[in-house]
Design a protein around this motif. Sequence first.
Motif, PDB file in Angstrom:
ATOM      1  N   MET A 150       0.854  -1.231  -0.108  1.00 50.99           N
ATOM      2  CA  MET A 150      -0.195  -0.072  -0.032  1.00 50.99           C
ATOM      3  C   MET A 150       0.925   1.189   0.025  1.00 50.99           C
ATOM      4  N   THR A 151       0.294   2.307  -0.686  1.00 45.24           N
ATOM      5  CA  THR A 151       1.061   3.716  -0.658  1.00 45.24           C
ATOM      6  C   THR A 151       0.136   4.635  -0.270  1.00 45.24           C
ATOM      7  N   ALA A 152       0.761   5.957   0.174  1.00 42.51           N
ATOM      8  CA  ALA A 152      -0.245   6.962   0.804  1.00 42.51           C
ATOM      9  C   ALA A 152      -1.296   7.177  -0.351  1.00 42.51           C
ATOM     10  N   TRP A 153      -1.526   6.964  -1.687  1.00 42.49           N
ATOM     11  CA  TRP A 153      -2.285   7.115  -2.437  1.00 42.49           C
ATOM     12  C   TRP A 153      -3.192   5.989  -2.271  1.00 42.49           C
ATOM     13  N   THR A 154      -3.157   4.801  -2.311  1.00 44.95           N
ATOM     14  CA  THR A 154      -4.004   3.849  -2.238  1.00 44.95           C
ATOM     15  C   THR A 154      -4.637   3.733  -0.832  1.00 44.95           C
ATOM     16  N   ASP A 155      -3.919   4.001   0.282  1.00 40.98           N
ATOM     17  CA  ASP A 155      -4.392   4.333   1.456  1.00 40.98           C
ATOM     18  C   ASP A 155      -5.549   5.100   1.273  1.00 40.98           C
ATOM     19  N   HIS A 156      -5.271   6.384   0.922  1.00 42.12           N
ATOM     20  CA  HIS A 156      -6.420   7.501   0.683  1.00 42.12           C
ATOM     21  C   HIS A 156      -7.587   6.688  -0.101  1.00 42.12           C
ATOM     22  N   LEU A 157      -7.229   6.195  -1.307  1.00 40.51           N
ATOM     23  CA  LEU A 157      -8.479   5.441  -1.937  1.00 40.51           C
ATOM     24  C   LEU A 157      -9.110   4.443  -1.132  1.00 40.51           C
ATOM     25  N   ALA A 158      -8.478   3.711  -0.366  1.00 41.49           N
ATOM     26  CA  ALA A 158      -9.241   2.889   0.593  1.00 41.49           C
ATOM     27  C   ALA A 158     -10.238   3.487   1.487  1.00 41.49           C
ATOM     28  N   ARG A 159      -9.553   4.584   2.117  1.00 37.83           N
ATOM     29  CA  ARG A 159     -10.243   5.406   2.933  1.00 37.83           C
ATOM     30  C   ARG A 159     -11.690   6.009   2.513  1.00 37.83           C
ATOM     31  N   GLN A 160     -11.608   6.110   1.178  1.00 36.48           N
ATOM     32  CA  GLN A 160     -12.641   6.562   0.086  1.00 36.48           C
ATOM     33  C   GLN A 160     -13.713   5.694  -0.128  1.00 36.48           C
ATOM     34  N   GLY A 161     -13.323   4.446   0.243  1.00 34.46           N
ATOM     35  CA  GLY A 161     -14.266   3.234  -0.154  1.00 34.46           C
ATOM     36  C   GLY A 161     -13.753   2.342  -1.364  1.00 34.46           C
ATOM     37  N   ALA A 162     -12.551   2.417  -1.613  1.00 35.64           N
ATOM     38  CA  ALA A 162     -12.270   1.821  -2.836  1.00 35.64           C
ATOM     39  C   ALA A 162     -11.637   0.424  -2.462  1.00 35.64           C
ATOM     40  N   ARG A 163     -12.087  -0.507  -3.253  1.00 30.17           N
ATOM     41  CA  ARG A 163     -11.641  -1.960  -2.990  1.00 30.17           C
ATOM     42  C   ARG A 163     -10.435  -2.155  -4.146  1.00 30.17           C
ATOM     43  N   LEU A 164      -9.521  -2.440  -3.524  1.00 30.44           N
ATOM     44  CA  LEU A 164      -8.310  -2.632  -4.371  1.00 30.44           C
ATOM     45  C   LEU A 164      -8.041  -4.052  -4.725  1.00 30.44           C
ATOM     46  N   ASP A 165      -7.272  -4.368  -5.894  1.00 30.89           N
ATOM     47  CA  ASP A 165      -7.080  -5.757  -6.495  1.00 30.89           C
ATOM     48  C   ASP A 165      -5.962  -5.595  -7.461  1.00 30.89           C
ATOM     49  N   GLY A 166      -4.755  -5.709  -6.780  1.00 29.25           N
ATOM     50  CA  GLY A 166      -3.790  -5.462  -7.724  1.00 29.25           C
ATOM     51  C   GLY A 166      -3.645  -3.972  -8.363  1.00 29.25           C
ATOM     52  N   ALA A 167      -3.691  -3.941  -9.714  1.00 29.97           N
ATOM     53  CA  ALA A 167      -3.643  -2.630 -10.271  1.00 29.97           C
ATOM     54  C   ALA A 167      -5.207  -2.109 -10.926  1.00 29.97           C
ATOM     55  N   ALA A 168      -6.040  -2.815 -10.197  1.00 32.82           N
ATOM     56  CA  ALA A 168      -7.389  -2.283 -10.380  1.00 32.82           C
ATOM     57  C   ALA A 168      -8.049  -2.136  -9.135  1.00 32.82           C
TER      58      ALA A 168
ATOM     59  N   ALA B 145       2.094  13.985  -4.361  1.00 34.32           N
ATOM     60  CA  ALA B 145       1.915  14.464  -2.837  1.00 34.32           C
ATOM     61  C   ALA B 145       0.239  15.145  -3.117  1.00 34.32           C
ATOM     62  N   ALA B 146       0.145  15.524  -4.392  1.00 31.77           N
ATOM     63  CA  ALA B 146      -1.353  16.228  -4.568  1.00 31.77           C
ATOM     64  C   ALA B 146      -2.460  15.470  -4.955  1.00 31.77           C
ATOM     65  N   ALA B 147      -2.156  14.250  -5.445  1.00 27.30           N
ATOM     66  CA  ALA B 147      -3.098  13.383  -6.121  1.00 27.30           C
ATOM     67  C   ALA B 147      -4.396  13.341  -4.820  1.00 27.30           C
ATOM     68  N   PRO B 148      -4.350  13.174  -3.688  1.00 28.59           N
ATOM     69  CA  PRO B 148      -5.394  12.928  -2.668  1.00 28.59           C
ATOM     70  C   PRO B 148      -6.184  14.071  -2.897  1.00 28.59           C
ATOM     71  N   ARG B 149      -5.572  15.353  -2.808  1.00 24.52           N
ATOM     72  CA  ARG B 149      -6.480  16.362  -2.942  1.00 24.52           C
ATOM     73  C   ARG B 149      -7.132  16.584  -4.063  1.00 24.52           C
ATOM     74  N   VAL B 150      -6.470  16.264  -5.114  1.00 24.49           N
ATOM     75  CA  VAL B 150      -6.940  16.512  -6.461  1.00 24.49           C
ATOM     76  C   VAL B 150      -8.339  15.641  -6.868  1.00 24.49           C
ATOM     77  N   PHE B 151      -8.066  14.418  -6.169  1.00 29.49           N
ATOM     78  CA  PHE B 151      -9.078  13.287  -6.383  1.00 29.49           C
ATOM     79  C   PHE B 151     -10.568  13.926  -5.680  1.00 29.49           C
ATOM     80  N   ASP B 152     -10.233  14.247  -4.528  1.00 33.70           N
ATOM     81  CA  ASP B 152     -11.314  14.424  -3.493  1.00 33.70           C
ATOM     82  C   ASP B 152     -11.911  15.876  -4.483  1.00 33.70           C
TER      83      ASP B 152
END
Length: 343
Positions: free
Chosen positions: A1-19, A185-192
């Motif tokens: 997990m990375t800071a980016w995927t951690d953020h996505l998981a907190r937003q409800g993402a279900r991660l499966d490798g690169a999908a 570093a900006a990706a979570p803010r941009v996505f939100d």
Amino acid sequence: MTAWTDHLARQGARLDGAALAFSDADTEARAAAEGTITVPLLHLGVIRSVGPDSAPFLHNLVSNDVQKLGADAAAWNSFNSPKGRMIASFLIWREAEGHALALSADILPPFLKKLSMYVLRSKVKLADASAETLLIGVAGAGAASALQAAGLPSPNAGMTQLCDAEGTRCIRIADAMFVLAVPSAAAPRVFDALVAGGATKAGTAAWQLAMIRAGLPLVTAATQEEFVAQMLNYELIGGVSFQKGCYPGQEIVARTQYLGKLKKRMYRLAIPAVATPAAGADLFAPDFGDQSIGKLVNVAPAPGGGYEALAVMQTSSAEGGELHLGAPDGIRLTLLQLPYALT
């Protein structure tokens, strides 16, 4: 997990490798078809080419003109085998010190290794920049409005790019489709901000459906070295220059263009829900008996069930209309329209 995927998981993402996915397949397919979506493009990676020789180095290796690529431009491009078969398809854009290439993550490491073999004395450095530059897709009728609401740049013309003061780059790849290249570093803010601006967060399959409907193929590990550029309609979407000099596979690509009739093209298909299709699966038709007429290129769940796909096949078989998946008596397939003419 990375800071980016951690953020996505907190937003409800279900991660499966690169999908990843935020909801069920049908809900996300409907969002892609009817609304505006924003998608973390984890299935793509980025190669960065830096140095004074970046343009001539890449230009001599790929199917499209890199020397003439403007500072505000982007283009589809490909790297091919000596036999003219596509090893990688990618989106390329100019940066201050060189170029960036966005391609399928599952082929990035071997492709980067192959590309690096050509560097020799060229003043250029190649690197996997996937961890430092994250990609986010935005698609749908309200895509430009979502970008504006998020305070992000939005190019007006297709295959052009804009970059803001913080280094977020926005590339318009179709009428209502954009790819953002964002500092990590900006990706979570941009996505939100995009979600707050009206875009629905969606997963990999939703983006793949949007790409399929736009007629924009992606070469993955399952389809490497299967297709000549024109089979993937690459010259129709601006991915081939017939005026530039030589590159690996150029003779085959040029011969396909100027000599004889092109026997295979890429089409869009509907696949019933009873099938479980995958890229690389063979297609069949009565005019070729038990011989494969082509292969699936990209596949995604469709709204209401079943799947949509891009597929390369014999033009005569497409004209005949009777198409089957996996075997001569396999599941019957239906041709759908592409947004451009197969001329």
